[in-house]
Design a protein around this motif. Structure first.
Motif, mmCIF file in Angstrom:
data_model
loop_
_atom_site.group_PDB
_atom_site.id
_atom_site.type_symbol
_atom_site.label_atom_id
_atom_site.label_comp_id
_atom_site.label_asym_id
_atom_site.label_seq_id
_atom_site.Cartn_x
_atom_site.Cartn_y
_atom_site.Cartn_z
ATOM 1 N N PHE A 182 7.263 -8.752 -0.141
ATOM 2 C CA PHE A 182 6.145 -9.121 0.714
ATOM 3 C C PHE A 182 5.344 -10.248 0.056
ATOM 4 C CE2 PHE A 182 7.169 -4.886 2.181
ATOM 5 C CZ PHE A 182 6.946 -4.948 3.548
ATOM 6 N N GLU A 183 4.401 -10.768 0.818
ATOM 7 C CA GLU A 183 3.592 -11.876 0.308
ATOM 8 C C GLU A 183 2.804 -11.487 -0.939
ATOM 9 O OE1 GLU A 183 3.853 -10.959 3.399
ATOM 10 O OE2 GLU A 183 4.839 -12.694 4.322
ATOM 11 N N ASP A 184 2.435 -10.196 -1.051
ATOM 12 C CA ASP A 184 1.651 -9.765 -2.209
ATOM 13 C C ASP A 184 2.524 -9.411 -3.407
ATOM 14 O OD1 ASP A 184 2.807 -7.420 -1.352
ATOM 15 O OD2 ASP A 184 0.933 -6.297 -1.138
ATOM 16 N N GLY A 185 3.831 -9.642 -3.318
ATOM 17 C CA GLY A 185 4.740 -9.363 -4.417
ATOM 18 C C GLY A 185 5.396 -8.001 -4.365
ATOM 19 N N LEU A 629 -6.579 7.102 2.627
ATOM 20 C CA LEU A 629 -6.771 7.320 1.194
ATOM 21 C C LEU A 629 -6.798 6.012 0.420
ATOM 22 C CD1 LEU A 629 -4.396 10.389 0.686
ATOM 23 C CD2 LEU A 629 -6.895 10.402 0.749
ATOM 24 N N ASP A 630 -6.611 4.891 1.120
ATOM 25 C CA ASP A 630 -6.646 3.565 0.506
ATOM 26 C C ASP A 630 -5.622 3.444 -0.622
ATOM 27 O OD1 ASP A 630 -7.532 0.947 0.324
ATOM 28 O OD2 ASP A 630 -9.041 1.415 -1.195
ATOM 29 N N ILE A 631 -4.396 3.925 -0.359
ATOM 30 C CA ILE A 631 -3.293 3.756 -1.308
ATOM 31 C C ILE A 631 -2.237 2.877 -0.648
ATOM 32 C CG2 ILE A 631 -3.681 5.952 -2.482
ATOM 33 C CD1 ILE A 631 -1.485 7.191 -0.816
ATOM 34 N N ASP A 632 -1.241 2.473 -1.409
ATOM 35 C CA ASP A 632 -0.218 1.610 -0.827
ATOM 36 C C ASP A 632 0.300 2.239 0.461
ATOM 37 O OD1 ASP A 632 1.722 -0.826 -1.692
ATOM 38 O OD2 ASP A 632 2.808 0.669 -0.507
ATOM 39 N N PRO A 633 0.334 1.486 1.544
ATOM 40 C CA PRO A 633 0.658 2.081 2.849
ATOM 41 C C PRO A 633 2.125 2.422 3.057
ATOM 42 C CG PRO A 633 0.346 -0.276 3.070
ATOM 43 C CD PRO A 633 -0.027 0.067 1.657
ATOM 44 N N GLY A 634 2.983 2.118 2.093
ATOM 45 C CA GLY A 634 4.412 2.319 2.302
ATOM 46 C C GLY A 634 4.781 3.757 2.603
ATOM 47 N N VAL A 635 5.641 3.946 3.611
ATOM 48 C CA VAL A 635 6.110 5.267 4.034
ATOM 49 C C VAL A 635 7.609 5.368 3.772
ATOM 50 C CG1 VAL A 635 6.365 6.860 5.977
ATOM 51 C CG2 VAL A 635 4.337 5.391 5.817
ATOM 52 N N VAL A 636 8.027 6.417 3.072
ATOM 53 C CA VAL A 636 9.448 6.624 2.811
ATOM 54 C C VAL A 636 10.019 7.606 3.822
ATOM 55 C CG1 VAL A 636 9.105 6.189 0.358
ATOM 56 C CG2 VAL A 636 9.094 8.541 1.199
ATOM 57 N N PHE A 723 8.839 -0.456 5.830
ATOM 58 C CA PHE A 723 9.580 -1.363 4.959
ATOM 59 C C PHE A 723 8.855 -1.637 3.631
ATOM 60 C CE2 PHE A 723 12.086 -1.695 8.661
ATOM 61 C CZ PHE A 723 13.339 -2.103 8.241
ATOM 62 N N ARG A 724 7.718 -0.976 3.441
ATOM 63 C CA ARG A 724 7.087 -0.920 2.120
ATOM 64 C C ARG A 724 7.415 0.400 1.418
ATOM 65 N NH1 ARG A 724 2.694 -4.774 0.904
ATOM 66 N NH2 ARG A 724 2.222 -3.400 -0.860
ATOM 67 N N GLY A 725 8.343 1.163 1.984
ATOM 68 C CA GLY A 725 8.677 2.461 1.407
ATOM 69 C C GLY A 725 9.219 2.350 -0.003
ATOM 70 N N ALA A 726 10.078 1.380 -0.251
ATOM 71 C CA ALA A 726 10.629 1.204 -1.599
ATOM 72 C C ALA A 726 9.508 0.941 -2.588
ATOM 73 C CB ALA A 726 11.648 0.069 -1.606
ATOM 74 N N GLU A 727 8.542 0.130 -2.216
ATOM 75 C CA GLU A 727 7.409 -0.180 -3.097
ATOM 76 C C GLU A 727 6.601 1.077 -3.414
ATOM 77 O OE1 GLU A 727 4.645 -1.959 -5.460
ATOM 78 O OE2 GLU A 727 6.447 -2.952 -4.676
ATOM 79 N N SER A 728 6.281 1.881 -2.414
ATOM 80 C CA SER A 728 5.441 3.051 -2.664
ATOM 81 C C SER A 728 6.159 4.060 -3.559
ATOM 82 C CB SER A 728 5.022 3.705 -1.341
ATOM 83 O OG SER A 728 6.130 4.282 -0.677
#
Length: 744
Positions: A182-185, A629-636, A723-728
């Protein structure tokens, strides 16, 4: 995976120590001689073979060497492992090391068609038959075999055209992965954090049919399941009971009639026809063939947790039934060396996972070139994903972890603290990074949650004991092997009697939970896992044990994983979920579970069975909680592939169970979320899969399911959360390792 397959895999590893579909590949049509001189470049290429005696040619009498280049026959080099090939000719036969001294072309597919390629001199090679160690040589103009490498023919290979295409599934896609972050790395890609790639190797190897891969190709990996399930599928009792309409006991009651009147449990046809399987309902057929896995990867899968799994009681029952049935069916395959313990099965599955990595490398042209990469650190995983490949983490989901349970057929371990530390060190050395302390049955570490009668019965088979229940309100269960008594009568029994292994009575209540919590040895195990930075899976723990482990984790600010959990909708369960996520942990929804609500956000549930609508609702809800909860929004997600579960059902056609007219089907072709790959309907053999009518019939239809979720109204920002699931997940793993450093 069957015993013969394991032998072939082992040989492949010894010899050697996915790509786009061939018709879309640059390698498929590249003419001329390559400048790369190794034993891998010819993978999945059409090859002309030349020796000093001439070009390899083919006549009705067989192979020979011709001095006329116009007589050259091309062979398709299909890798069976690193540096190994099956040579497929224009008559759709394989060059086979058959009767000494002359190799022949044969239609029969077995280990005699596998040849190891060895470098020889400058731009030349020698071929050695894997089945007997003989070398290919030339006598005049005839091919022969010799036992001496010094007498082997020196061969030259050149890329050509005109081959018969080796039987294989396709991804039915055009394009290559185009996005890595993503744009934020943050790394880009969805994550499946609960998967059993080699679940078919569990349960005596006959409960679940089909393999992720086979050195001899798809016709062996996905062969007619009669080899595992018997005539008419009559040995697939597990599949019949768990995959049919109604509950398990309704299905059990039908079995005598099926046998009496000769009704088939299911059609057993495998590749290329697939008359019955795979489908979204069956729990005992392969859904994860490697080309299907590749299609999911092309659709954005970037992180997978492959859990080594076994159920010793189910294995023991299946082994006994198999031994009874085998003499009556010559086509039924039974491994006589089956050992029903998790430790034995887990090591075999781990070796198969590494062999799969090598096999995919072989298809792609050499070591390290494949898209499937086993990783042991978050740093490795991030590097793999940024390289636009699939990072695979290995974990263990074993009820008899470290043999610390009664009823282990190879012998119960003396589970001391020092022994537990020693075994954890071994697992760490093997690359296992996530562990279930309990699974299905109580063990020395604590109590298991009970969720169906099969688990109850299997516990009796495992260690000759009943579960001990107590009334509970949330996530309860109505036990089968227990007798409800009014409290006044239940209380008449002295405590020592209630604690006996066969005490069958429970006080009257609506729902029950296992009364066993964490043990002192379980507390030690959890602390040792924390100190090593390993991920701790709390699913399958009894409610008491799960709460105890959560409190331990909170005391040490350590993240936990609950990797196949339906999204909770009531306030109490939401509070429990928030405790996990506040620690930086992971809880993941499953495509095979109903949402429990009729609508959430823009998604409405209009089908009675679980469909993409249910999963879209769950993904949206989990993403909302993470946002609050203001945590990384990624869902696995957790597919529980090959874990004896059904999958997301279709919304259209005769298999659908919807009470409203369905709209907005998946339209083929469609484009992947990153815009780089176009997918058409997936075809394997003669079977064409359409998600609208098949649902998640196999793993390769995950991109189709995501497209169906999008068509159902899944918001773009929620899609990006998936698609941020891997990051979280990697953030959870990284926090675990950081906390481990301070705990040590």
């Amino acid at each position: 995976m069957r015993a013969a397959t394991i032998v072939l895999i082992a040989l492949s590893v010894l010899w050697g120590c996915g790509s786009e579909d061939l018709q879309n590949s640059d390698l498929a049509n590249e003419p001329g001689v390559t400048t790369v001189h190794d034993v891998h470049w010819m993978a999945n290429r059409c090859i002309t073979v030349v020796s000093d005696a001439g070009v390899l040619s083919l006549s009705p009498q067989g192979y020979f060497l011709s001095e006329d280049a116009a007589d050259a026959v091309t062979l398709f080099f299909k890798p069976s492992g690193l540096g190994q090939y099956m040579l497929f000719d224009i008559n759709e036969q394989w060059l086979q090391a058959d009767v000494y001294p002359q190799p022949v072309g044969q239609a029969q597919l077995d280990e005699r068609v596998i040849w190891a390629v060895h470098r020889f001199g400058d731009q030349q090679y020698q071929l050695q038959a894997q089945s007997n160690g003989q070398w290919l040589t030339v006598n005049g103009h005839q091919l022969q075999l010799t036992s001496q490498q010094a007498d082997a023919a020196a061969l030259s290979f050149s890329a050509s055209q005109g081959c018969a295409m080796f039987p294989e599934a396709t991804t039915n896609s055009v394009g290559v992965p185009g996005r890595s972050q993503f744009e934020d790395g943050a790394v880009w890609g969805f994550a499946d954090v609960h998967n059993h790639l080699f679940g078919s190797m569990s349960f005596a190897g006959n409960v679940m049919s089909g393999d992720v891969f086979h050195p001899l190709g798809i016709s062996k990996a996905l062969q007619d399941c009669r080899a595992e399930h018997g005539v008419n599928g009559w040995m697939d009792v597990t599949g019949f009971v768990t995959s049919g309409p109604g509950d398990e006991f309704q299905q059990l009651g039908k079995i005598p009639g099926y046998y009496l009147f000769g009704q088939p449990f299911h059609n057993t046809a495998g590749y290329p026809d697939f008359t019955y399987w795979p489908n979204a309902q069956t729990k005992t057929h392969a859904m994860g063939y490697y080309k299907w896995l590749e299609r999911a990867y092309l659709g954005g899968l970037r992180l997978m947790v492959n859990l080594l799994v076994e159920s010793p009681p189910l294995c023991q029952v299946a082994r006994s039934l198999n031994r009874w049935y085998e003499p009556y069916d010559p086509l039924f395959l039974q491994d006589p060396n089956v050992v029903c313990t998790g430790e034995v099965t887990a090591r075999a599955q781990l070796q198969a996972t590494l062999a799969l990595q090598d096999y995919i490398d072989a298809q792609e042209g050499g070591p390290g070139r494949g898209w499937f990469r086993v990783v042991t650190t978050p740093e490795q995983a991030r590097a793999v994903i940024r390289d636009k490949k699939l990072a695979v983490i290995v974990g263990a989901e074993l009820p008899d972890l470290f043999d610390c349970i009664d009823g282990v057929e190879t012998g119960r371990a003396e589970c001391t603290p020092d022994y537990i530390r020693q075994r954890l060190d071994e697992y760490d050395e093997l690359g296992i990074r996530t562990i279930f302390p309990v699974h299905h049955y109580d063990n020395d570490f604590g109590g298991a949650t009970v969720f169906n009668p099969i688990i109850e019965i299997a516990k009796v088979v495992q260690n000759g004991e009943l579960f001990h229940y107590e009334p509970c309100e949330d996530s309860g269960y109505d036990p089968l092997l227990a007798v409800k008594l009014p409290a006044m009568y239940y209380n008449l029994f002295p405590q020592i009697v209630k604690e006996s292994p066969w005490f069958p009575f429970v006080p009257q209540a609506d729902q029950y939970c296992n009364s066993q919590s964490i043990t002192p040895l379980g507390e030690l195990l959890v602390m040792e896992l924390m100190q090593r930075g390993m991920l701790i899976e709390t699913n399958h723990m009894s409610p008491k044990m799960k709460l105890a482990v959560l409190e331990l984790a909170e005391a040490h600010n350590y993240p936990l994983v609950d990797s196949h959990q339906r999204k909770a909708w009531d306030d109490a369960a939401l509070q429990f979920e928030s405790r996990y996520l506040s620690l930086g942990g992971v809880r993941s929804p499953m495509p095979n579970m109903s949402a429990g609500v009729d609508a959430y956000g823009p998604i409405r549930k209009t089908c009675n069975s679980n469909t993409s609508q249910d999963f879209a609702i769950q993904v949206t809800a989990v993403g909302d909680v993470r946002g609050q909860l203001d945590i990384d929004p990624g869902v696995v997600m957790s597919t529980d592939l090959h874990g004896m579960v059904s999958q997301s059902q279709p919304r259209f056609g005769e298999r659908a169970d919807c009470d409203q007219l369905q709209m907005l089907p998946v339209e083929y072709p469609f484009t992947s979320v990153d815009g780089s790959v176009q997918f058409d309907r997936q075809q394997t053999g003669n079977r064409v899969f359409d998600y609208n009518h098949d649902g998640l019939a196999h793993y390769g239809l995950l991109p189709d399911m995501i497209e169906d979720m999008r068509r159902q109204g899944l918001a773009d920002h929620t899609l990006q959360q998936l698609f941020r699931g891997a990051e979280s997940y990697l953030q959870t793993w990284e926090k675990a390792r950081q906390r481990a450093a301070s705990l040590r």
